[in-house]
Design a protein around this motif. Sequence first.
Motif, PDB file in Angstrom:
ATOM      1  N   LEU A 151       0.831  -1.206   0.000  1.00 41.14           N
ATOM      2  CA  LEU A 151       0.000   0.000   0.000  1.00 41.14           C
ATOM      3  C   LEU A 151       0.864   1.255   0.000  1.00 41.14           C
ATOM      4  N   MET A 152       2.004   1.201   0.704  1.00 40.68           N
ATOM      5  CA  MET A 152       2.932   2.339   0.655  1.00 40.68           C
ATOM      6  C   MET A 152       3.412   2.563  -0.780  1.00 40.68           C
ATOM      7  N   ARG A 153       3.685   1.478  -1.501  1.00 41.35           N
ATOM      8  CA  ARG A 153       4.107   1.582  -2.904  1.00 41.35           C
ATOM      9  C   ARG A 153       2.999   2.212  -3.746  1.00 41.35           C
ATOM     10  N   ALA A 154       1.768   1.718  -3.563  1.00 38.36           N
ATOM     11  CA  ALA A 154       0.636   2.238  -4.344  1.00 38.36           C
ATOM     12  C   ALA A 154       0.380   3.709  -4.020  1.00 38.36           C
ATOM     13  N   LEU A 155       0.497   4.060  -2.747  1.00 39.44           N
ATOM     14  CA  LEU A 155       0.280   5.452  -2.342  1.00 39.44           C
ATOM     15  C   LEU A 155       1.350   6.363  -2.947  1.00 39.44           C
ATOM     16  N   ALA A 156       2.609   5.911  -2.887  1.00 35.30           N
ATOM     17  CA  ALA A 156       3.701   6.714  -3.445  1.00 35.30           C
ATOM     18  C   ALA A 156       3.494   6.946  -4.941  1.00 35.30           C
ATOM     19  N   LEU A 157       3.101   5.905  -5.666  1.00 38.64           N
ATOM     20  CA  LEU A 157       2.852   6.039  -7.100  1.00 38.64           C
ATOM     21  C   LEU A 157       1.715   7.027  -7.362  1.00 38.64           C
ATOM     22  N   GLU A 158       0.660   6.952  -6.551  1.00 40.34           N
ATOM     23  CA  GLU A 158      -0.493   7.848  -6.732  1.00 40.34           C
ATOM     24  C   GLU A 158      -0.116   9.292  -6.424  1.00 40.34           C
ATOM     25  N   ILE A 159       0.690   9.500  -5.384  1.00 42.92           N
ATOM     26  CA  ILE A 159       1.160  10.858  -5.055  1.00 42.92           C
ATOM     27  C   ILE A 159       1.956  11.433  -6.223  1.00 42.92           C
ATOM     28  N   LEU A 160       2.833  10.613  -6.808  1.00 35.09           N
ATOM     29  CA  LEU A 160       3.667  11.080  -7.918  1.00 35.09           C
ATOM     30  C   LEU A 160       2.824  11.320  -9.173  1.00 35.09           C
ATOM     31  N   ARG A 161       1.841  10.457  -9.420  1.00 36.41           N
ATOM     32  CA  ARG A 161       0.964  10.658 -10.585  1.00 36.41           C
ATOM     33  C   ARG A 161       0.212  11.979 -10.487  1.00 36.41           C
TER      34      ARG A 161
END
Length: 740
Positions: A419-429
Motif C-alpha cells: 500500500l505504501m508503494r501504491a500510495l507513493a505512485l499515486e502521489i507522484l501521478r
Amino acid sequence: MQLFLHKTISLKTKVFLITPPFTQLNTPYPATAYIKGFLNTKNIPATQADLGIEVILELFSKKGLAALFQSNNNQPITDNCKRILALQDEYIKTIDSVIAFLQGKNPTLALQICQEDYLPEASRFSQLEELDWAFGTMGTQDKAKHLATLYLEDISDFIVECVDANFGFSRYAERLGRSANSFDELYLALQQEPTYVDTLLISILKERIETIQPELFLISVPFPGNLYSAFRSAQYVKKHHPNIKIAMGGGFANTELRSLSDARVFEFFDYITLDDGELPVELLFEAVCIPKSFEGQFKRTFLLENGKVVYKNNSILSDYKQSEVGTPDYSDLPLDKYISVIEIVNPMHRMWSDGRWNKLTMAHGCYWGKCTFCDISLDYIKVYEPIAANLLCNRMEEMIAQTGENGFHFVDEAAPPALMRALALEILRRKLSVTWWTNIRFEKSFTRDLCLLLKASGCIAISGGLEVASDRLLQLIDKGVTVEQVAKVTRNFTEAGIMVHAYLMYGYPTQTVQETVDSLEMVRQLFEVGVLQSGFWHQFAMTAHSPVGMYSEKFGVMKETETIGTFANNDINYVDKTGIDHDQFSFGLKKSLFNFMHGICFDYELQDWFEFKIPKTKIHPDFMANVLEEEEDFNIKPTAKIVWIGGKPHVEHFTKSKKGNSWAMMTLTFHDKKESFTIQTNKNEGEWLVGILKKISVSNAKTLSFQEIKSSFETHLEDFELFWYSKPVHALRNFGLLTL
C-alpha cells in the motif's frame, strides 16, 4: 453501504466532541477529527474542541502567569522555584512573545532568544552545556525552540511544586489513570476541590457548553494522562447541564475498560463505547437526539441499567468500511495556535513534537498482527482493512485544502509495504507536493528501489520495531524479521535519504543478561555503520490483551495476580522466571543510545555504560559491516513492476564509425533536480528505450511488469538481458528506473 439514519436531522441538533487535557502541544490528536468527518457523511452537525491546547494557551499567557504566580497554594520549597518566583516579572513580560514564536508567528525572536540574555533561566537550562554541541549544525530557529522549550519546562516545574502537582505538558494526573484497577483513588480525587488547572478547564468548558448547547457530549480519552480531565469535564456537565448525555470513547477505554463493572463511573458518564467509534456514536446520536426512532440497539456500549453496569452489543449492523467513514475534519480546531517544541535532541521525537501534522491511517489494524507483546486480540490491531491509494490521496488533498498543511503522519501500527508503494505512485501521478512519515515492520519488501520511490513521493522518515536485536527473541516475539534483514532494510532507507528510527525493547520474557548486552552491541553497530539515525529503548510491559498476557506460562513468566479489577485492566504485574532485574539496564542503555545518536562513543567498551558487571558481548565487532557487504540478489521476478520516475529525455542522433563500418547512434540527455546525465545507445535500442520510458512513466495509471517489458523488447530486438544489464540501463537505475 449501510442503510441507516436516512432521516431528516434538525441542524439545531448538536454533538460536541472534545479531547481533554493533555496530549501533544504541536498538533491535535486526531480522534475527534475522525468522528466529525464521519458525522459529516451523515449530515449530523458536530463541533469539536481540543481543550488541552486551549488550557495551555490560557495558562501560558501574560494574564495566565500573573494569576498563576499570585495563586500559588504552596510557597516554593526548592531554591529553583524560589528563583522562578523571584523572576516572575521576567516570565510575565516574555511569555506572550515566546508562545507566539513557538506558534511560528514571531520568527525574529529567535535571534534574541539565542543570545541567551532574553529568557529567564532556571534549572532546566543547566543541561545546556551538555547539549551545546548537539546544536552545532542546527539553525538559529531550532536552537531558539529548544531554549524556549526549556523556559516552558522551568515554569512547569514551578506549577508542579507550588500550584498543581498533577500538571504535565502532554499528560495530566497520569498516575490516576495508569493501571487503575480500582476506581477508588480517581473517585476520591474527583470529590476534592478542583485544582488550579481544573478551574481553567472548567471555565473554558462552561463557555463552550453554553454557546453550543449540545444534546450529546463526546469525550475522547486516548491516554491515561487524559482520564482525570475527562472525568472532571463530565462531572461539571452532569452537575450543571444534567439534560446533556455524555459518552466516553478512545484508546484508553478500548484497552483499559473492557471489563468495567464499577457503577460509580456512571455518575459521570451515560455511555462508554469500545473500539471503532463510528457506528456506536451514530446509534448513540439516534438514542439521544431522535429517541422516537431509536430501537434500543447499541454497538459495543457500556451503560447503567437498574444500578448495574451492562454491556450492550445488540445491533445487527456491521461496522463501516474504511471507504465509508469520510475524511477527518479539523475544522473548529485552532490549527494556527499549536506550539512546536524541541524537548530532546532525538530526531524522531523532534519530528513528533515540532510542526503540525495531518494524521491519517493507510489501513485499519495491522497486516502482520502476530507480535506477541502487542494487543493483537483487540479490534484495533486484529481487524485489518487497507484503504485504496486513490481514496487516501483524495483524503490527503481534502485535508491540505482544509488545513493549509501538506505534512502527513500516517499513524498505522505498521504500514503495509504494497500500500505504501501504491500510495507513493499515486502521489507522484497527481504531482502532489507532500511530506510524510509512518511506522513499518523492517521486512524484506523494502528494497532499495521501493525506498527510492517512497523518498520521491515525499517520505522523509520511518520508525520500526527492531525490539530486541536477537534472532532468538525476535522469533519468540514472532516479529517475522531477523537482525540481518533489519540491517539491510535500514541501509536501503538510509541510502534513499529516509531517516530511520528504531523502537528497542529490553526485559522481554526469558531475555538473558547476555542477550541484553548483545542487543546493545547490535544497536551500537547499526549506528556506527550509519544505517540507523534515531532510537528509543522501552522496557517490556505485559498487557492483558497480548499473547504474553493471555498465555504467560508459555513465555516463562508468572502473573502476580489474576484478579480482574472493577475499573481499568490492561497492564499486568508479572515475575520473570529468570529472576533478572531488567530495571538496572535502563540508564546505561539510554545513555549509550543518546551518544550513539550523535555519532560519538562507538569506541567505548559496553561495560563503560554500566555501574555493575556485565558479560562481554558475543557479537563479532564487524558483524553489521559484514552483513551489509553481502551481494544483493539481482534476480527480478517476471511480475515485478518497472517504473520510471525521471523526466523525458532530450534525444540527439549521430553516426559512429569504426574500420569502415558505421552505426546509427542516439544520445539521451536526462535532467533531474540536481544534475544532468547522458547515455548512448544504438538507434534501434534507443528508440525502443524512449518509447518504453514513456509507457512506464510514473504519470501513467497503468504499470508494466518486467515480463511485459522483456516481451516488448524481444518483439523488435535481441538479447534483452545483455541490454538490461548494460551500462546505459545501469545509469538509468541510478536516476529513477525502479524495479518494484
